[in-house]
Design an enzyme around this catalytic site. Structure first.
Site, PDB file in Angstrom:
ATOM      1  N   HIS A 140      35.763  80.657  95.876  1.00  0.00           N
ATOM      2  CA  HIS A 140      34.586  80.708  96.740  1.00  0.00           C
ATOM      3  C   HIS A 140      33.729  79.458  96.609  1.00  0.00           C
ATOM      4  CE1 HIS A 140      34.903  85.255  95.713  1.00  0.00           C
ATOM      5  NE2 HIS A 140      35.728  84.960  96.694  1.00  0.00           N
ATOM      6  N   LYS A 177      26.094  77.057  89.923  1.00  0.00           N
ATOM      7  CA  LYS A 177      26.223  78.365  89.274  1.00  0.00           C
ATOM      8  C   LYS A 177      26.268  78.181  87.763  1.00  0.00           C
ATOM      9  CE  LYS A 177      29.160  80.450  92.843  1.00  0.00           C
ATOM     10  NZ  LYS A 177      30.471  81.053  93.119  1.00  0.00           N
ATOM     11  N   TYR A 222      26.093  85.861  86.634  1.00  0.00           N
ATOM     12  CA  TYR A 222      25.945  84.567  87.302  1.00  0.00           C
ATOM     13  C   TYR A 222      24.478  84.292  87.586  1.00  0.00           C
ATOM     14  CZ  TYR A 222      30.511  85.907  89.416  1.00  0.00           C
ATOM     15  OH  TYR A 222      31.778  86.343  89.669  1.00  0.00           O
ATOM     16  N   ASP A 238      39.816  87.778  99.629  1.00  0.00           N
ATOM     17  CA  ASP A 238      40.316  86.718  98.756  1.00  0.00           C
ATOM     18  C   ASP A 238      41.820  86.522  98.901  1.00  0.00           C
ATOM     19  OD1 ASP A 238      37.729  86.393  97.899  1.00  0.00           O
ATOM     20  OD2 ASP A 238      38.052  87.237  95.901  1.00  0.00           O
TER      21      ASP A 238
END
Length: 187
Positions: A62, A72, A135, A171
């Site tokens: 992603h 991130k 995250y 995905d």
């Protein structure tokens, strides 16, 4: 915190430094000033948790495109994962290269973290059942800026450490990477 840059410029593995006493341990997992001092984007606007029931769960690959490109900070809160990042920055000498770090939560010990700057794709494969991932993101999730490509795209040849047992339809069915994804490589 101890910051170690990986072979991909701007991607850091970060170790927390525990202070221990009779009660156990305490460690700082984030500090705006330390991130800034290392040239990392310190902005945090959103935090997410993913819980993964089974070993072999894959999430990725992603990214978000500008102006919503995100940095991130990823930490394994429980279990273990193989965390992969791919450089999508066109002007980078490591464009289309990947690196991976194993993140593992050990009882009583602060876990390592992975800092991923803007311009990278990110994904992971769980190595244990009941893996939880935390995250912190520098930008809000923007569905219109979200992109991805298949985890096993031959353009990158990521060497995953085990079989993929659980993966979302999204995905699994992402297209292969194309040289000119809509602004994905711009940072």
């Amino acid at each position: 915190m101890i910051f170690r840059e990986t072979r991909l410029s701007g991607v850091f593995e970060i170790d927390m430094v525990p202070q221990q006493d009779d009660r156990g341990a305490f460690a700082r997992s984030y500090c705006w000033r330390e991130f800034e001092a290392h040239g990392l984007n310190p902005r945090v606007v959103q935090c997410n948790v993913s819980y993964n029931r089974q070993r072999g769960t894959l999430r990725g690959m992603h990214y978000q495109t500008p102006p919503a490109a995100e940095a991130k900070l990823i930490r394994c809160a429980r279990g273990a994962l193989y965390d992969v990042v791919i450089d999508l920055r066109r002007d980078s000498p490591t464009f289309r290269q990947w690196t991976a770090v194993e993140l593992r939560a050990e009882a009583g010990q602060p876990s390592s973290m992975l800092y991923v700057p803007e311009g990278f794709a990110h994904g992971f494969l769980t190595l244990e059942d009941d893996t939880e991932v935390f995250y912190q993101m520098s930008e809000f999730y923007a569905p219109g800026a979200a992109g991805g490509f298949r985890w096993n795209d031959p353009a990158f040849a990521v060497d995953w450490p085990g079989p993929v047992r659980v993966i979302s339809d999204r995905d699994r069915t992402y297209p292969d990477f194309v040289m000119d994804p809509p602004q994905a490589a711009a940072t």
